[in-house]
Design a protein around this motif. Sequence first.
Motif, PDB file in Angstrom:
ATOM      1  N   LEU A  97       0.814  -1.212   0.000  1.00 34.42           N
ATOM      2  CA  LEU A  97       0.000   0.000   0.000  1.00 34.42           C
ATOM      3  C   LEU A  97       0.850   1.265   0.000  1.00 34.42           C
ATOM      4  O   LEU A  97       1.972   1.274   0.510  1.00 34.42           O
ATOM      5  CB  LEU A  97      -0.922   0.003   1.215  1.00 34.42           C
ATOM      6  CG  LEU A  97      -1.918  -1.148   1.295  1.00 34.42           C
ATOM      7  CD1 LEU A  97      -2.666  -1.092   2.615  1.00 34.42           C
ATOM      8  CD2 LEU A  97      -2.882  -1.147   0.122  1.00 34.42           C
ATOM      9  N   ALA A  98       0.275   2.312  -0.535  1.00 34.88           N
ATOM     10  CA  ALA A  98       0.938   3.618  -0.479  1.00 34.88           C
ATOM     11  C   ALA A  98       1.089   4.002   0.993  1.00 34.88           C
ATOM     12  O   ALA A  98       0.206   3.694   1.814  1.00 34.88           O
ATOM     13  CB  ALA A  98       0.106   4.651  -1.219  1.00 34.88           C
ATOM     14  N   PRO A  99       2.182   4.659   1.359  1.00 35.32           N
ATOM     15  CA  PRO A  99       2.417   4.996   2.770  1.00 35.32           C
ATOM     16  C   PRO A  99       1.247   5.708   3.468  1.00 35.32           C
ATOM     17  O   PRO A  99       0.904   5.313   4.588  1.00 35.32           O
ATOM     18  CB  PRO A  99       3.674   5.865   2.732  1.00 35.32           C
ATOM     19  CG  PRO A  99       4.408   5.375   1.534  1.00 35.32           C
ATOM     20  CD  PRO A  99       3.339   5.035   0.524  1.00 35.32           C
ATOM     21  N   PRO A 100       0.582   6.683   2.856  1.00 31.71           N
ATOM     22  CA  PRO A 100      -0.531   7.323   3.571  1.00 31.71           C
ATOM     23  C   PRO A 100      -1.688   6.358   3.872  1.00 31.71           C
ATOM     24  O   PRO A 100      -2.279   6.408   4.948  1.00 31.71           O
ATOM     25  CB  PRO A 100      -0.995   8.437   2.631  1.00 31.71           C
ATOM     26  CG  PRO A 100       0.138   8.685   1.713  1.00 31.71           C
ATOM     27  CD  PRO A 100       0.864   7.372   1.591  1.00 31.71           C
ATOM     28  N   VAL A 101      -1.969   5.471   2.932  1.00 28.82           N
ATOM     29  CA  VAL A 101      -3.041   4.489   3.145  1.00 28.82           C
ATOM     30  C   VAL A 101      -2.627   3.511   4.238  1.00 28.82           C
ATOM     31  O   VAL A 101      -3.410   3.205   5.141  1.00 28.82           O
ATOM     32  CB  VAL A 101      -3.373   3.745   1.832  1.00 28.82           C
ATOM     33  CG1 VAL A 101      -4.392   2.641   2.074  1.00 28.82           C
ATOM     34  CG2 VAL A 101      -3.867   4.722   0.772  1.00 28.82           C
ATOM     35  N   ARG A 102      -1.400   3.024   4.165  1.00 26.06           N
ATOM     36  CA  ARG A 102      -0.889   2.088   5.178  1.00 26.06           C
ATOM     37  C   ARG A 102      -0.939   2.713   6.572  1.00 26.06           C
ATOM     38  O   ARG A 102      -1.362   2.082   7.538  1.00 26.06           O
ATOM     39  CB  ARG A 102       0.540   1.674   4.817  1.00 26.06           C
ATOM     40  CG  ARG A 102       1.133   0.661   5.768  1.00 26.06           C
ATOM     41  CD  ARG A 102       2.501   0.151   5.341  1.00 26.06           C
ATOM     42  NE  ARG A 102       3.440   1.205   4.968  1.00 26.06           N
ATOM     43  CZ  ARG A 102       3.924   1.381   3.737  1.00 26.06           C
ATOM     44  NH1 ARG A 102       3.577   0.591   2.754  1.00 26.06           N
ATOM     45  NH2 ARG A 102       4.778   2.362   3.497  1.00 26.06           N
ATOM     46  N   GLU A 103      -0.536   3.969   6.680  1.00 20.01           N
ATOM     47  CA  GLU A 103      -0.566   4.661   7.983  1.00 20.01           C
ATOM     48  C   GLU A 103      -1.982   4.806   8.504  1.00 20.01           C
ATOM     49  O   GLU A 103      -2.241   4.610   9.701  1.00 20.01           O
ATOM     50  CB  GLU A 103       0.106   6.026   7.854  1.00 20.01           C
ATOM     51  CG  GLU A 103       1.602   5.930   7.626  1.00 20.01           C
ATOM     52  CD  GLU A 103       2.223   7.240   7.117  1.00 20.01           C
ATOM     53  OE1 GLU A 103       1.544   8.285   7.154  1.00 20.01           O
ATOM     54  OE2 GLU A 103       3.387   7.192   6.687  1.00 20.01           O
ATOM     55  N   ASP A 104      -2.934   5.139   7.615  1.00 17.40           N
ATOM     56  CA  ASP A 104      -4.333   5.272   8.041  1.00 17.40           C
ATOM     57  C   ASP A 104      -4.887   3.943   8.549  1.00 17.40           C
ATOM     58  O   ASP A 104      -5.565   3.894   9.576  1.00 17.40           O
ATOM     59  CB  ASP A 104      -5.205   5.791   6.896  1.00 17.40           C
ATOM     60  CG  ASP A 104      -5.008   7.260   6.622  1.00 17.40           C
ATOM     61  OD1 ASP A 104      -4.455   7.963   7.492  1.00 17.40           O
ATOM     62  OD2 ASP A 104      -5.420   7.717   5.539  1.00 17.40           O
ATOM     63  N   ILE A 105      -4.599   2.881   7.817  1.00 17.12           N
ATOM     64  CA  ILE A 105      -5.102   1.560   8.214  1.00 17.12           C
ATOM     65  C   ILE A 105      -4.481   1.136   9.545  1.00 17.12           C
ATOM     66  O   ILE A 105      -5.174   0.623  10.427  1.00 17.12           O
ATOM     67  CB  ILE A 105      -4.830   0.528   7.108  1.00 17.12           C
ATOM     68  CG1 ILE A 105      -5.704   0.854   5.899  1.00 17.12           C
ATOM     69  CG2 ILE A 105      -5.075  -0.887   7.610  1.00 17.12           C
ATOM     70  CD1 ILE A 105      -5.357   0.064   4.662  1.00 17.12           C
TER      71      ILE A 105
END
Length: 133
Positions: A97-105
Amino acid sequence: MNSSVIDSEYLRRHPGEAADLLDQVPTDAIVDDLARLDPAPLALSLDYLSPAKAAAIFRRLSNEQQAEVIEKASPRLTIAVLSELDAEEEAALLALLAPPVREDITRLARFPENSAGRLMDRLYRGFPPDRNG
C-alpha cells in the motif's frame, strides 16, 4: 459465473444486489471473473458481504489487486478483511500500500474492536471554500 452477469457497472450501480449474487455462488466459481473487474466497484460490493466471504474472495485476488481494492475500500471492509488474514498475509498486504493508506489503516487498527474509531473513514471529503451550502 459469466462476467457478463457481474461486471463493474453492475457492481457500481447495484452493490447490494451484486453482493447477494456473490453470496450464492462458491468463491472458486467467481474469483476469476471478479479479478478482471475494476477495484472500486468490487470493493463496494465486498463491503456488503460477510467478513469471511469478503476475505475468501479477497485472498484469491493477486497482491496488486488486493492493494487496489483496499485503497478503494471502506474502513469497515478494510478492518474486516485484515482481521481475517494471518499476520504474514497482513504484513505483505500493508507493504504493497501507499504509505498514507498504510498509515491510516494502521491507525484505525489500533482502536478497540467494535469501536467507532476503528470504523472512521480515512478519506476526507471536503468542499471548496466557495460552497457554503
